[in-house]
Design a protein around this motif. Structure first.
Motif, PDB file in Angstrom:
ATOM      1  N   THR A 153       0.855  -1.179   0.000  1.00 21.95           N
ATOM      2  CA  THR A 153       0.000   0.000   0.000  1.00 21.95           C
ATOM      3  C   THR A 153       0.891   1.229   0.000  1.00 21.95           C
ATOM      4  O   THR A 153       1.774   1.355   0.847  1.00 21.95           O
ATOM      5  CB  THR A 153      -0.924  -0.001   1.234  1.00 21.95           C
ATOM      6  OG1 THR A 153      -1.701  -1.208   1.211  1.00 21.95           O
ATOM      7  CG2 THR A 153      -1.866   1.191   1.218  1.00 21.95           C
ATOM      8  N   ASP A 200       1.368   5.701  -0.908  1.00 24.83           N
ATOM      9  CA  ASP A 200       0.706   6.989  -0.720  1.00 24.83           C
ATOM     10  C   ASP A 200       0.005   7.491  -1.976  1.00 24.83           C
ATOM     11  O   ASP A 200      -1.062   8.089  -1.886  1.00 24.83           O
ATOM     12  CB  ASP A 200       1.711   8.048  -0.246  1.00 24.83           C
ATOM     13  CG  ASP A 200       2.175   7.809   1.174  1.00 24.83           C
ATOM     14  OD1 ASP A 200       1.415   7.207   1.963  1.00 24.83           O
ATOM     15  OD2 ASP A 200       3.300   8.222   1.502  1.00 24.83           O
ATOM     16  N   TRP A 246     -13.849   0.363  -5.126  1.00 19.53           N
ATOM     17  CA  TRP A 246     -13.959   0.948  -3.779  1.00 19.53           C
ATOM     18  C   TRP A 246     -13.391   2.361  -3.719  1.00 19.53           C
ATOM     19  O   TRP A 246     -13.354   2.968  -2.670  1.00 19.53           O
ATOM     20  CB  TRP A 246     -13.290   0.055  -2.736  1.00 19.53           C
ATOM     21  CG  TRP A 246     -11.840  -0.256  -3.022  1.00 19.53           C
ATOM     22  CD1 TRP A 246     -10.751   0.504  -2.681  1.00 19.53           C
ATOM     23  CD2 TRP A 246     -11.339  -1.382  -3.703  1.00 19.53           C
ATOM     24  NE1 TRP A 246      -9.599  -0.088  -3.120  1.00 19.53           N
ATOM     25  CE2 TRP A 246      -9.935  -1.264  -3.756  1.00 19.53           C
ATOM     26  CE3 TRP A 246     -11.932  -2.497  -4.294  1.00 19.53           C
ATOM     27  CZ2 TRP A 246      -9.124  -2.205  -4.371  1.00 19.53           C
ATOM     28  CZ3 TRP A 246     -11.110  -3.440  -4.895  1.00 19.53           C
ATOM     29  CH2 TRP A 246      -9.737  -3.287  -4.921  1.00 19.53           C
ATOM     30  N   GLY A 294     -10.255   3.543  -4.533  1.00 17.23           N
ATOM     31  CA  GLY A 294      -8.803   3.658  -4.588  1.00 17.23           C
ATOM     32  C   GLY A 294      -8.267   3.169  -5.920  1.00 17.23           C
ATOM     33  O   GLY A 294      -8.989   3.111  -6.919  1.00 17.23           O
ATOM     34  N   TYR A 352      -5.793  -0.047  -7.684  1.00 18.28           N
ATOM     35  CA  TYR A 352      -5.331  -1.396  -7.385  1.00 18.28           C
ATOM     36  C   TYR A 352      -4.860  -2.064  -8.671  1.00 18.28           C
ATOM     37  O   TYR A 352      -5.423  -1.848  -9.742  1.00 18.28           O
ATOM     38  CB  TYR A 352      -6.474  -2.222  -6.773  1.00 18.28           C
ATOM     39  CG  TYR A 352      -6.068  -3.620  -6.391  1.00 18.28           C
ATOM     40  CD1 TYR A 352      -5.437  -3.881  -5.181  1.00 18.28           C
ATOM     41  CD2 TYR A 352      -6.300  -4.692  -7.249  1.00 18.28           C
ATOM     42  CE1 TYR A 352      -5.047  -5.169  -4.837  1.00 18.28           C
ATOM     43  CE2 TYR A 352      -5.927  -5.976  -6.913  1.00 18.28           C
ATOM     44  CZ  TYR A 352      -5.296  -6.202  -5.707  1.00 18.28           C
ATOM     45  OH  TYR A 352      -4.913  -7.472  -5.365  1.00 18.28           O
ATOM     46  N   SER A 381      -1.765  -1.065  -3.991  1.00 17.17           N
ATOM     47  CA  SER A 381      -2.989  -0.369  -3.625  1.00 17.17           C
ATOM     48  C   SER A 381      -2.659   1.041  -3.151  1.00 17.17           C
ATOM     49  O   SER A 381      -1.640   1.251  -2.482  1.00 17.17           O
ATOM     50  CB  SER A 381      -3.687  -1.145  -2.504  1.00 17.17           C
ATOM     51  OG  SER A 381      -4.852  -0.492  -2.076  1.00 17.17           O
ATOM     52  N   THR A 382      -3.520   1.983  -3.507  1.00 15.10           N
ATOM     53  CA  THR A 382      -3.434   3.347  -2.979  1.00 15.10           C
ATOM     54  C   THR A 382      -4.841   3.852  -2.757  1.00 15.10           C
ATOM     55  O   THR A 382      -5.808   3.336  -3.305  1.00 15.10           O
ATOM     56  CB  THR A 382      -2.706   4.319  -3.954  1.00 15.10           C
ATOM     57  OG1 THR A 382      -3.516   4.504  -5.102  1.00 15.10           O
ATOM     58  CG2 THR A 382      -1.350   3.814  -4.353  1.00 15.10           C
ATOM     59  N   ASP A 383      -4.944   4.879  -1.931  1.00 16.64           N
ATOM     60  CA  ASP A 383      -6.243   5.535  -1.728  1.00 16.64           C
ATOM     61  C   ASP A 383      -6.576   6.374  -2.941  1.00 16.64           C
ATOM     62  O   ASP A 383      -5.727   6.766  -3.699  1.00 16.64           O
ATOM     63  CB  ASP A 383      -6.222   6.419  -0.481  1.00 16.64           C
ATOM     64  CG  ASP A 383      -6.228   5.580   0.792  1.00 16.64           C
ATOM     65  OD1 ASP A 383      -6.733   4.447   0.757  1.00 16.64           O
ATOM     66  OD2 ASP A 383      -5.706   6.089   1.790  1.00 16.64           O
TER      67      ASP A 383
END
Length: 137
Positions: free
Chosen positions: A87, A89, A117, A119, A121, A135-137
């Motif tokens: 994960t 930034d 969702w 973010g 991926y 994964s990131t936001d």
């Protein structure tokens, strides 16, 4: 020492190469001990002196540990039943690492894109068959 959890991977004789590659891709510090290194005890089984007895990559965000597998045992790595989830930034940080794995002989399993969702991926197999999910936001 504080409690922690790390991934441990048994590789089929490719641990030295894999850990060097991951160190190059992810940075951090790498501790690697081979069976033939001074101070290693004699083993009760036949070992390759160049085989990796234990390695730890202290990468930004966590540790990856592993070794070469035991002689005579099968270690199938390429599978979708597991992945190492990293994960980050920003999407650009993830894209940079994905590109390094692809440039190093990896292959895309799932494009890195906006996820349902909200973010970002994606998944990449490195050249050793290990699946990395980003994964990131």
């Amino acid at each position: 020492m504080a409690n922690s959890i790390a991934t441990y991977i048994a590789l089929p004789g490719t641990a030295a190469e894999a850990f060097a590659h991951w160190h190059e891709v992810f940075g951090g510090t790498l501790d690697l001990m081979k069976y033939g290194d001074e101070g290693m005890p004699d083993m009760d089984f036949e070992v390759n002196p160049e085989g990796v007895a234990h390695a730890v990559l202290h990468a930004p965000g966590g540790d990856i540990a592993g070794s070469d597998g035991m002689p005579g045992e099968e270690y199938p790595l390429k599978d979708t039943a597991y992945s190492l989830l990293y994960t980050l930034d920003t999407p650009d940080d993830a894209r940079m690492l994905i590109q390094k794995l692809l440039d190093g002989g990896g292959s895309e399993n799932m494009p890195f894109e906006q996820a349902p969702w909200g973010g970002w991926y994606g998944q990449v197999f490195d050249r050793f068959g290990v699946m990395w999910a980003f994964s990131t936001d």
